[in-house]
Design an enzyme around this catalytic site. Structure first.
Site, PDB file in Angstrom:
ATOM      1  N   SER A 597      19.914 -20.448  -5.642  1.00 19.97           N
ATOM      2  CA  SER A 597      18.761 -19.786  -6.213  1.00 19.97           C
ATOM      3  C   SER A 597      17.540 -20.689  -6.047  1.00 19.97           C
ATOM      4  CB  SER A 597      19.040 -19.438  -7.676  1.00 19.97           C
ATOM      5  OG  SER A 597      18.110 -18.533  -8.182  1.00 19.97           O
ATOM      6  N   HIS A 725      23.607 -11.807  -7.756  1.00 18.52           N
ATOM      7  CA  HIS A 725      22.994 -13.120  -7.627  1.00 18.52           C
ATOM      8  C   HIS A 725      24.011 -14.242  -7.810  1.00 18.52           C
ATOM      9  CE1 HIS A 725      19.696 -15.820  -7.253  1.00 18.52           C
ATOM     10  NE2 HIS A 725      19.803 -16.305  -8.470  1.00 18.52           N
TER      11      HIS A 725
END
Length: 764
Positions: A597, A725
């Site tokens: 991320s 994610h």
């Protein structure tokens, strides 16, 4: 983006703290540019942003095959079997959250890949073999409906004293995306309430939804044109009455198009009802309005309710409640009525005074120092427990509530004494509306989780062991150390190192350096059996860097690497890498880094800066890499307060300096740069609707097509078709991804691996 991978909230608390970060779990993503639009772009690889495009997916599948062929089939790896057994283990602690008499848990194992939502009572829970009642079987639901459902949580109907706790809004994600379906669930009869019986149901979107009372809820979702912000989150909140179509819901609050999101929420807090409206202006600034809550009244009944009043605190402050007190968290210095309150402080005052703008009677509950910061505050019925990081080691403070926003400090300690280096303690309230009991979880890099039950009333002095996780990897001979590296500007950067006590300091030990450095999120110790089984047992060293941009030392540590100062985070990370080489813990041939991320942006910069010479390999997970277009992809616009606005020329000037996708051409391929790309594995997910998979796809395409093969010896890419994610939707997918990752690392930086050679001494 804003959450640390692997961090588990073991007891979801009632929503009592309102901040922009708390609002970022809602809304439908902004759609990508069309293929036609991409053909007009100066980016030749923009077609890879078409997430489900036929050509793009064909490219993805080809890269996946290449990665597996290069590293080897993960399912045949010993690492895969070990990691899957750990994930599926029935010896994990089943953490719970309480609703009335029931203790709820979500559980996954080999027989329940998608998971079980289940419950039991307390006496059964504390036994060695609890009797669980199944509330919802996601594997069964997925089979019935033909959708790969992933659990995303629930929001129960809280009616205050005497609440029945018989209704909940359950959120399910198709394939692991942030976009969810919201359905009303009957907790008494363990079934979804169909729309034909008046049940609430929202179609797939990144929605925010909460009960206002039994027959009304306030929702934010994609109501059509103009209902979303530029970031793709709900701009409009509507009151939706039971038994009516969503199209008849009445608007109760609106934000602006350029906000991140807008939200309205009502909740019960220790005898008081509170109602807030909130506009998240950006990731760190918000505007809030307040009125005393009244769930017996409809949210739009004319004259039945007080008007909302704007709360006159700094826009970067967080405001929550404890009974009739306002609890204010500062992100910048605040001078008011002749007093200066420091950034990172926790303040309390009477809520009615706060709303009226009367700040003469503020009490400071916490004020940071240069090396300490407030990490969390947990309220029981009469107490607040503060978790404080002191040089990245947790300390607990206990405060007893008196009245009118006033508190008395009881103790500054933690159950069981001082927290050792490399360990952590986490606290959560069991039932704050009635009890001062707290759950205490102790763990560490080498310490498996221990769940205890204690009381805030005696400052946790008599904890009872409730559950413990057995050791899931061999930690014998391993030690945890804390050290410091000196960054380019002289800043001392702490880091943790987990290694064998007898490892030779000759520069040959494979070492994996981990970091994040963003969004004021700290990298704190925690037990990771996967790291232990797949890396430490092999003889590798794991290092965790507490670089600027994170939250280890409060807002100032974070703000030191914001926007145009982003390079400070990268310099800190490189300083830790250099320190490891200087101390001969390892050497560039045997040093790798990993990040996901925002951490993917970090290690993406390690690929494209001079510091690339420090690393033999890089693992870049669900990353941001194209910083010119990040704000146009999915949730990217919500992060401009962190990175800057690339559409503003003066901001693009500094953003381009940390955009790995552009640095390949701007810096790496320039004559005389001396750059060579470390061996790299990129991983992402097709279903990630937070950080667009196009970032990783385009970076790989650029490295493979524009960089000579001798300068980029190994560029591998693996994209999971599901997973969101987090990169994986169930335990088998997680085990597959991590086995591929650790096998790649061991093959590239392990002893005896084929390498590109030592970095020149001048680079260290």
């Amino acid at each position: 983006m804003a959450g640390r991978p692997g961090c588990t909230s073991f007891v979801p608390a009632p929503r009592r703290w309102l901040s922009p970060c708390a609002l970022l779990a809602a809304a439908r993503p902004v759609r990508c540019q069309s293929t036609a639009a991409s053909q007009q772009s100066d980016d030749p690889f923009q077609w890879l942003e078409e997430v489900q495009g036929e050509e793009a997916l064909a490219w993805v599948k080809a890269r996946n095959q290449e990665a597996v062929a290069d590293v080897s089939e993960p399912k045949n790896s010993a690492a895969y079997g070990r990691i899957l057994a750990i994930l599926d283990s029935k010896e994990k602690i089943p953490y719970v959250s309480r609703l009335g008499r029931w203790y709820y848990n979500f559980w996954q194992d080999e027989q329940h890949q998608k998971g079980l939502w289940r419950r039991t009572d307390f006496e059964s829970y504390r036994s060695s073999n609890p009797a669980w009642e199944i509330v919802l079987d996601l594997d069964q639901l997925a089979e019935q409906e033909g959708i790969s459902w992933v659990w995303s949580g629930y929001n129960a109907l809280d009616e205050g004293p005497g609440s029945k706790w018989d209704r909940a809004l359950v959120t399910l994600s198709p394939g692991g995306s942030d976009a969810v379906v919201v359905r009303e669930f009957d907790l008494d009869n363990c079934r979804f309430i169909p729309e034909s019986e008046g049940g609430f149901e929202l179609p797939e979107a990144k929605s925010s939804a909460g009960y206002r009372n039994r027959d009304e809820r306030v929702v934010g979702t994609d109501f059509g044109e103009g209902s979303l912000t530029a970031s793709g989150y709900p701009r409009v909140s509507k009151a939706w009455k039971r038994g009516t179509p969503l199209s008849e819901a009445v608007t109760v609050f609106e934000g602006e198009h350029d906000d991140i999101s807008a939200d309205q929420v009502l909740y019960y807090d220790r005898g008081e009802w509170h109602e807030f409206q909130n506009r998240a202006l950006d990731f760190y600034h918000n505007s809030m309005w307040y009125r005393r809550g009244d769930p017996t009244r409809g949210s739009v009944e004319a004259g039945a309710l007080e008007e909302f009043v704007r709360i006159p605190v700094p826009e970067d402050a967080g405001v929550g409640t404890f009974k009739d007190a306002a609890i204010v968290t500062l992100r910048s210095d605040w001078e008011i009525e002749g007093k200066l309150f420091k950034s990172g402080s926790l303040l309390s005052l009477k809520l009615s005074s706060c709303v009226a703008g009367i700040f003469s009677d503020i009490q400071v509950l916490f004020e940071p120092t240069a090396r300490s910061s407030l990490q969390d505050s947990v309220g029981t019925h009469n107490f607040m427990v503060l978790s404080i990081l002191n040089n990245v080691r947790t300390e607990l403070q206990y405060w007893r509530y008196l009245e009118q926003g006033r508190w008395e400090q009881m103790s500054s300690s933690e159950p069981g004494g001082e927290v050792p280096v490399g360990c952590d303690v986490q606290v959560s309230a069991v039932w704050p509306d009635e009890s001062d009991e707290i759950w205490v979880v102790k763990d560490g890099y080498l310490q498996p989780d221990l769940l205890q039950l204690a009381s805030a009333a005696d400052c946790g002095a008599k904890p009872q062991d409730i559950k413990s996780k057995p050791a899931m990897f061999d930690a014998s001979g391993l030690v945890v150390e804390q050290a410091e590296a000196e960054s380019l500007d002289g800043t001392k950067v702490p880091y943790f190192m987990i290694r064998r006590k007898d490892v030779p300091l000759d520069g040959t030990t494979p070492t994996l350096l981990d970091g994040y450095g963003g969004f004021e999120i700290p990298m704190t110790p925690g037990y990771s059996a996967g790291v232990g089984a797949a890396w430490l047992e092999r003889g590798g060293i794991k290092v965790i860097a507490n670089i600027r941009g994170g939250g280890e030392f409060g807002p100032s540590w974070h703000q030191a690497a914001l926007q145009g100062k982003r390079h400070k985070a990268f310099e800190d990370f490189e300083a830790v890498a250099r320190d490891l080489c200087r101390r001969q813990v390892t050497s560039p041939e045997h040093l790798a880094c990993i990040g996901g991320s925002n951490g993917g942006l970090l290690v993406g910069n390690m690929l494209t800066r001079e510091g690339a010479a420090l690393f033999g390999a890089v693992v870049c997970q669900v990353p941001l890499l194209d910083m010119k277009r990040y704000h146009k992809l999915l949730a990217g616009a919500s992060w401009m307060a962190e990175y800057g606005d690339p559409d503003q020329p003066e901001e693009w000037d500094f953003i381009r300096g940390f955009s790995p996708y552009h640095r390949v051409q701007d810096v790496c391929l320039q004559p005389g740069s001396g750059w060579k790309c470390p061996q790299v594995l990129f991983t992402t997910s097709t279903k990630d609707d937070r950080v667009h998979p196009g970032h990783a796809r385009k970076m790989v395409k650029r490295l493979k097509e524009e960089v000579p093969a001798e300068l980029a010896p190994k560029i591998l890419y693996w994209e999971n078709i599901e997973g969101g994610h987090g990169g994986a939707a169930d335990n088998t997918q997680k085990a597959y991804m991590w086995a591929l990752t650790y096998d790649f690392l061991w093959q590239t930086i392990g002893r005896g691996s084929s390498q590109r050679g030592e970095a020149p001494a001048s680079k260290l």
